[in-house]
Design an enzyme around this catalytic site. Structure first.
Site, PDB file in Angstrom:
ATOM      1  N   ASP A  49      -0.089   3.090  -3.117  1.00 36.44           N
ATOM      2  CA  ASP A  49      -0.875   1.848  -3.112  1.00 36.44           C
ATOM      3  C   ASP A  49       0.031   0.618  -3.054  1.00 36.44           C
ATOM      4  O   ASP A  49      -0.339  -0.406  -2.488  1.00 36.44           O
ATOM      5  CB  ASP A  49      -1.819   1.778  -4.319  1.00 36.44           C
ATOM      6  CG  ASP A  49      -3.104   1.027  -3.982  1.00 36.44           C
ATOM      7  OD1 ASP A  49      -3.581   1.153  -2.836  1.00 36.44           O
ATOM      8  OD2 ASP A  49      -3.623   0.307  -4.839  1.00 36.44           O
ATOM      9  N   GLU A  91      -0.440  -8.856  -8.101  1.00 30.84           N
ATOM     10  CA  GLU A  91      -0.693  -7.425  -7.948  1.00 30.84           C
ATOM     11  C   GLU A  91       0.607  -6.681  -7.600  1.00 30.84           C
ATOM     12  O   GLU A  91       0.884  -5.611  -8.134  1.00 30.84           O
ATOM     13  CB  GLU A  91      -1.736  -7.219  -6.849  1.00 30.84           C
ATOM     14  CG  GLU A  91      -2.411  -5.865  -6.908  1.00 30.84           C
ATOM     15  CD  GLU A  91      -3.719  -5.849  -6.127  1.00 30.84           C
ATOM     16  OE1 GLU A  91      -4.572  -6.733  -6.368  1.00 30.84           O
ATOM     17  OE2 GLU A  91      -3.878  -4.972  -5.282  1.00 30.84           O
ATOM     18  N   GLU A 143     -12.094  -4.518  -0.920  1.00 33.05           N
ATOM     19  CA  GLU A 143     -12.061  -4.972  -2.319  1.00 33.05           C
ATOM     20  C   GLU A 143     -13.193  -4.364  -3.138  1.00 33.05           C
ATOM     21  O   GLU A 143     -12.988  -3.957  -4.286  1.00 33.05           O
ATOM     22  CB  GLU A 143     -12.128  -6.507  -2.386  1.00 33.05           C
ATOM     23  CG  GLU A 143     -10.966  -7.216  -1.697  1.00 33.05           C
ATOM     24  CD  GLU A 143      -9.611  -7.023  -2.380  1.00 33.05           C
ATOM     25  OE1 GLU A 143      -9.299  -5.886  -2.806  1.00 33.05           O
ATOM     26  OE2 GLU A 143      -8.851  -8.004  -2.458  1.00 33.05           O
ATOM     27  N   GLU A 213     -10.824   4.714   2.652  1.00 30.41           N
ATOM     28  CA  GLU A 213     -10.688   4.722   1.185  1.00 30.41           C
ATOM     29  C   GLU A 213     -10.806   6.149   0.644  1.00 30.41           C
ATOM     30  O   GLU A 213     -10.063   6.547  -0.258  1.00 30.41           O
ATOM     31  CB  GLU A 213     -11.724   3.797   0.529  1.00 30.41           C
ATOM     32  CG  GLU A 213     -11.458   2.312   0.744  1.00 30.41           C
ATOM     33  CD  GLU A 213     -10.247   1.767  -0.033  1.00 30.41           C
ATOM     34  OE1 GLU A 213      -9.800   2.399  -1.006  1.00 30.41           O
ATOM     35  OE2 GLU A 213      -9.741   0.703   0.365  1.00 30.41           O
TER      36      GLU A 213
HETATM   37  C1  LIG Z   1      -6.271   1.520  -0.793  1.00 30.04           C
HETATM   38  C2  LIG Z   1      -6.635   0.270  -1.507  1.00 30.04           C
HETATM   39  N1  LIG Z   1      -7.850  -0.282  -1.304  1.00 30.04           N
HETATM   40  C3  LIG Z   1      -8.169  -1.454  -1.966  1.00 30.04           C
HETATM   41  C4  LIG Z   1      -7.301  -2.068  -2.816  1.00 30.04           C
HETATM   42  C5  LIG Z   1      -7.686  -3.309  -3.543  1.00 30.04           C
HETATM   43  N2  LIG Z   1      -7.007  -4.448  -3.083  1.00 30.04           N
HETATM   44  C6  LIG Z   1      -6.060  -1.470  -2.968  1.00 30.04           C
HETATM   45  N3  LIG Z   1      -5.128  -2.002  -3.780  1.00 30.04           N
HETATM   46  N4  LIG Z   1      -5.724  -0.284  -2.308  1.00 30.04           N
END
Ligand SMILES: Cc1ncc(CN)c(N)n1
Length: 227
Positions: A49, A91, A143, A213
Site C-alpha cells: 500500500d 499518510e 477512498e 480493490e
Molecule cells: C489500495 C488502496 N486503496 C485506497 C486507499 C486509500 N487512499 C489506499 N491507501 N490503498
C-alpha cells in the site's frame, strides 16, 4: 442526465451491491475486524500500500488539475481535492512509521501484479482526454472502499487487535467519512449534468476500482492468483 431523482452513485451502489460488498467486506478486512488477522498479511499489505499511495499522489494531482479546468467544477472542489493531497503527505509518513514498527523495509518491496495493474489503471486516468467526472468518480470510489472497510472494523462488536486500532481509525474516522461524502456529492453533481456516454464511462470506472480493490486485498492475504 438521469431520469429519476435518485443520485447516480446511489443507483450504482444498489446495482453493484455484490461487487461493492466484495471490496468492503473482504476476508482480509473481516479478519482485522474479528482479530484473526495474520500479521504477515498485514505486513504485506503495508508494504504494497505504501507503493500504491506513492502512485496515488500524481493521480490525485491530475484530478486537481482537471477540477481547475473543468466547467462543471466549482471552487470548493479544488479546495477539497487539495486537502486530500495534503493529507497524503501525512499518510506517507504514517506508512514509514508503521513500516519501521513492523520491520518492513520499504526500499526493498517488490510491487505485486495486482498493485502494478492498479497503479497502471490510475495512470491511465491522468490523461487530459479523461473527463473530470470520470476521474473524480475513481477518486471517490478508491477512498470510499477504504473508508467503508475500515469503518466496519470500528463498529460495535469488533475485536480489532490493539496494534491495528490506529490503522482502522486512519481510514475509518468520521472526518475521512465526511471527506468521502463530499467527494460523492461532487460525483453526483457532475454526473447530473453529464451525457449518457460520460455517465456510462464513470460507471465502468467505478466498477474497475472496485475490482482492483478486491485484487489488492487478495494480494495482501497472499492469494496465489494475485502474485
Ligand atoms: C489500495 C488502496 N486503496 C485506497 C486507499 C486509500 N487512499 C489506499 N491507501 N490503498
Amino acid at each position: 442526465m438521469t431520469d429519476s431523482n435518485i443520485p447516480v452513485t446511489e443507483t450504482w451502489l444498489r446495482k453493484h451491491r455484490l461487487q461493492y460488498t466484495g471490496a468492503t467486506r473482504h476476508p482480509f478486512i473481516l479478519s482485522i475486524r474479528d482479530g484473526s488477522v495474520d500479521f504477515s498479511s498485514f505486513k504485506r499489505w503495508l508494504g504494497q500500500d505504501y507503493i500504491f499511495v506513492r502512485s496515488f499522489v500524481p493521480f490525485v494531482a491530475s484530478v486537481l488539475m482537471k477540477s481547475c479546468k473543468d466547467e462543471s467544477s466549482d471552487d470548493d472542489d479544488m479546495e477539497l481535492i487539495l486537502g486530500g493531497i495534503a493529507s497524503l503527505k501525512d499518510e506517507i509518513n504514517w506508512f514509514k512509521q508503521q513500516a519501521s514498527k513492523y520491520h518492513v523495509s520499504l526500499t526493498s518491496i517488490i510491487p505485486q501484479n495486482a498493485n502494478i495493474k492498479y497503479c497502471r489503471f490510475l495512470e491511465s486516468l491522468t490523461g487530459s482526454e479523461v473527463e473530470y467526472a470520470v476521474a473524480i468518480t475513481a477518486l471517490w470510489a478508491i477512498e470510499v472502499v477504504y473508508q467503508d472497510s475500515f469503518a466496519h472494523c470500528l463498529e460495535e462488536g469488533s475485536r480489532v487487535p490493539h496494534e491495528l486500532q490506529e490503522t482502522c481509525e486512519r481510514w475509518g474516522n468520521e472526518g475521512f467519512g465526511e471527506f468521502c461524502r463530499s467527494l460523492r456529492g461532487i460525483v453526483d453533481r457532475c454526473l447530473q449534468k453529464a451525457s449518457p456516454e460520460v455517465i456510462s464511462k464513470a460507471e465502468v470506472c467505478f466498477l474497475s476500482v472496485v475490482e482492483h480493490e478486491v485484487e489488492f486485498w487478495n494480494m495482501s492475504v497472499g492469494d496465489v492468483g494475485a502474485v
